[in-house]
Enzyme design. Structure first.
Site, mmCIF file in Angstrom:
data_model
loop_
_atom_site.group_PDB
_atom_site.id
_atom_site.type_symbol
_atom_site.label_atom_id
_atom_site.label_comp_id
_atom_site.label_asym_id
_atom_site.label_seq_id
_atom_site.Cartn_x
_atom_site.Cartn_y
_atom_site.Cartn_z
ATOM 1 N N ARG A 108 -4.987 1.505 12.384
ATOM 2 C CA ARG A 108 -6.430 1.978 11.645
ATOM 3 C C ARG A 108 -7.263 0.620 12.103
ATOM 4 N NH1 ARG A 108 -5.935 6.363 7.605
ATOM 5 N NH2 ARG A 108 -3.921 7.258 7.928
ATOM 6 N N ASP B 167 -7.710 -3.732 5.474
ATOM 7 C CA ASP B 167 -9.127 -3.259 5.675
ATOM 8 C C ASP B 167 -9.642 -2.902 4.443
ATOM 9 O OD1 ASP B 167 -7.667 -0.865 4.971
ATOM 10 O OD2 ASP B 167 -7.714 0.093 6.642
ATOM 11 N N TYR C 242 -0.734 -2.773 13.286
ATOM 12 C CA TYR C 242 -1.523 -1.902 12.472
ATOM 13 C C TYR C 242 -2.307 -0.922 13.064
ATOM 14 C CZ TYR C 242 -4.697 -0.598 8.571
ATOM 15 O OH TYR C 242 -5.563 0.205 7.742
ATOM 16 N N GLU D 151 0.962 -1.086 0.043
ATOM 17 C CA GLU D 151 -0.136 0.000 -0.092
ATOM 18 C C GLU D 151 0.759 1.383 0.124
ATOM 19 O OE1 GLU D 151 -3.519 2.071 2.683
ATOM 20 O OE2 GLU D 151 -3.515 -0.009 2.128
ATOM 21 N N LYS D 152 1.950 1.133 0.770
ATOM 22 C CA LYS D 152 2.922 2.292 0.730
ATOM 23 C C LYS D 152 4.179 1.838 0.873
ATOM 24 C CE LYS D 152 0.405 3.862 4.391
ATOM 25 N NZ LYS D 152 -0.227 2.657 5.035
ATOM 26 N N ASP E 151 -3.307 -2.581 2.924
ATOM 27 C CA ASP E 151 -3.558 -2.833 4.436
ATOM 28 C C ASP E 151 -4.672 -3.829 4.512
ATOM 29 O OD1 ASP E 151 -1.334 -1.018 5.006
ATOM 30 O OD2 ASP E 151 -2.360 0.729 5.419
#
Length: 637
Positions: A330, A105, A328, A7-8, A103
């Protein structure tokens, strides 16, 4: 070639660290010695196309064009990350196997899936794409995750749920923002009046609370206390419980509003004999609070340190990505996988090393205890936020990082402390025909509360002492006391209480059926978006801070007054979250969610065409600040 798409960049580097070395760093990706390539997105590389991308006529905002509903939805590349999208395009075309490492989610799933769809996969690539779920960036955790990959096909419903959310937000926000901005212009306001399916109900919560406070009129109410004495001269107090016959003199919370009634009761009981009609002693216990999800952490950090929701999220991202000290952040979950239990000693040792907690608190813990937080059935895409087993080599944390890390550490350590246990005693006493109640709480074991610096809950409001009493015992009421109190207005929202309102949104929902559904859902917005929504309302001039208080501005109040009430209430948007969760769980389809929304959209736009609020006239637009760019000067030699 196996291609990992993170994701990043920070997640990409963590994955590469767990793959065979040596590594070769390239522009936008890392090659490993086994031929694998690790690349990454930089957040969303794609965004929903704007109305004028579909038709140039939509550049001009006009009522007659609304609602704008695309027949074929389009994504477009974000301008500032086009280069990285180009890197991924080339790599995806060459890849034999693709590993989706967004991520864990809903948004993380869509973020990579939308790139794969935009670039276009062969049927073989679609069938063989794997899903890698990482919630801890430490190398041992990443290696473990690499060995437990799943088919990305299993996560299609999660991606569809995120896509439905994104499209619905676009339809709702873009059309209604245009419609009510045009209505605002007719009323004399020249700024943009943004409407959002989450931000507007949040603003509505604050505006209604501020109005309640402004309109509140304090009223006195009266409580009567009997001062009682036993035969052995032990003394204690009991509080009068008004009967149903007193209802005409009480408010809806059963507070006595007529002083004469209280005075009459006090006069009747003074110097009278009383009798214990019931005595009940119950052993009670309170278990340690579960480890944090993001909202619970933001609420506690706001209360403890005055930090905003956005500050807490930013600190958590740093602890997760930069320092790798927490899992993680979030997360919306407060439970842990059972397999995580065996790592407790390493985690606790790291907490002490990193100044997350004191050694003495760890020594007093019982690491053989297993709280209810370890439960595989309660763990979904991600688990609770807890410390990792990484030890810092030297003190590297900033002040706020240390504060938040300390909270997360304390909450984890509490899982290894016994329950707070106490005996609660309740005595019912009849005096001159009136019922009086006395309560007391005797602490048996402080348990986990020793970590939180308090042995009892203030909100219990229990007496600290009751003498030994038995049913039928006679008592003497040697005095009666009347306490005059005053009703208090509700409190202005703070970051902590506004977040609590967003997570427990069912309390503010009027429809009984919706309220019932929402008690089991996550509330207004998601863990990842709530902080951003609150900050957006400040940025747009709808909210302002007064010390810790969050208050609505004149603009925010005028905005809510102009909108139909249904757009300002949490009912609809909270129900959306329920439906989106159902899509992710295969209990609802994309079309079942979108069709009713499309029909409602036309009605809302029609309402906007006739909306008007003269209070908007003369209000100034929120100021926007641009960063000043400093001119570079050559250093003197």
């Amino acid at each position: 070639m196996k291609l990992y798409i993170a994701e990043k960049p920070s997640l990409g580097r963590a994955i590469a660290d767990a793959l065979p070395k040596p590594h070769k760093k390239q522009d936008g990706f890392i090659e490993t010695s086994d031929g694998s390539i690790v690349s990454w997105c930089i957040g969303h590389l794609l965004e929903q196309a704007q109305p004028d991308d579909y038709d140039p006529k939509y550049k001009k905002w006009q009522h007659q064009d609304l609602p704008i509903i695309p027949t074929e939805w389009q994504f477009k590349a974000k301008a500032n990350t086009k280069k990285q999208l180009g890197v991924l395009k080339k790599l995806i075309k060459k890849a034999q196997t693709i590993v989706h490492a967004g991520d864990p989610d809903r948004e993380g799933q869509l973020l990579v899936d939308e790139v794969l769809q935009y670039v276009g996969l062969s049927e073989r690539q679609k069938q063989t794409t794997q899903r890698l779920l990482i919630s801890d960036l430490n190398i041992q955790a990443v290696k473990k995750a690499l060995n437990t990959q799943q088919s990305n096909q299993n996560f299609v419903p999660l991606s569809v749920s995120a896509l439905a959310r994104a499209r619905a937000d676009w339809l709702y926000g873009m059309n209604l923002t245009r419609a009510y901005t045009l209505a605002g212009q007719k009323s004399g306001y020249q700024g943009v009046l943004s409407v959002g399916r989450v931000q507007t109900p949040v603003l509505g919560l604050v505006v209604r609370r501020d109005a309640e406070i402004a309109e509140f009129v304090s009223k006195p109410f009266y409580e009567v206390f009997a001062h009682l004495q036993t035969q052995d001269k032990s003394r204690f107090c009991a509080k009068w419980q008004p009967s149903d016959a007193c209802a005409p003199y009480m408010d809806e919370e059963k507070r006595v509003l007529v002083k004469g009634l209280a005075e009459n009761v006090a006069a009747r009981i003074k110097d009278q004999e009383g009798e214990v009609t019931a005595i009940e002693k119950k052993p009670k216990k309170q278990l340690a609070p579960l480890p944090y999800n993001l909202s619970a952490l933001q609420i506690d950090a706001s209360k403890a340190f005055g930090m905003s929701a956005k500050q807490v999220l930013d600190v958590c991202q740093s602890l997760y990505e930069k320092h790798k000290l927490i899992t993680y952040p979030r997360s919306d979950n407060r439970y842990l996988p059972v397999a995580h239990y065996k790592e407790r000693e390493a985690v606790v040792a790291a907490m002490v090393n990193n100044n997350g907690c004191e050694q003495s608190k760890v020594d007093a813990a019982n690491l053989s205890l297993k709280s209810k937080c370890w439960n595989d059935k309660k763990v979904a895409a991600h688990h609770a936020i807890i410390p990792t087993s990484k030890k810092l080599k030297s003190a590297q944390l900033g002040h706020q990082e240390q504060q938040v890390y300390g909270l997360i550490s304390r909450q984890y350590l509490a899982q290894f402390y016994p329950a707070f246990s106490y005996d609660e005693t309740k005595a019912e006493i009849m005096i001159a025909g009136g019922l009086f109640i006395a309560k007391a709480k005797q602490v048996n074991e402080i348990g986990f509360k020793v970590l939180f610096g308090k042995a009892s809950d203030d909100e219990d409001n229990l007496s600290t002492y009751l003498p030994p009493l038995v049913k039928g015992q006679r008592l003497q009421c040697h005095d009666a006391q009347i306490q005059e109190k005053h009703t208090q207005p509700p409190q202005y929202y703070t970051d902590a209480t506004l977040l609590a309102a967003m997570t427990g949104i069912s309390r503010y929902v009027k429809d009984k059926d919706i309220k019932k559904i929402l008690k089991e859902t996550d509330g207004l917005g998601t863990e990842a978006t709530r902080a951003g929504i609150i900050e957006l309302l400040f940025k747009r001039g709808f909210l302002a801070r007064n010390a810790k208080q969050i208050r609505s501005t004149e603009l925010g109040q005028a905005m809510i007054a102009m909108l139909p009430e249904s757009l300002t209430l949490p009912d609809r948007t909270a129900l959306w979250e329920s439906h989106l969760a159902q899509i992710a769980n295969k209990e609802c389809t994309y079309q079942m969610f979108m069709d009713p929304l499309l029909s409602q959209l036309g009605e809302f736009v029609s309402d906007a065409k006739v909306a008007n609020n003269p209070d908007l006239k003369g209000l100034s637009k929120p100021r926007t600040f641009k960063r000043k760019t400093r001119k570079r000067t050559k250093a003197k030699s």
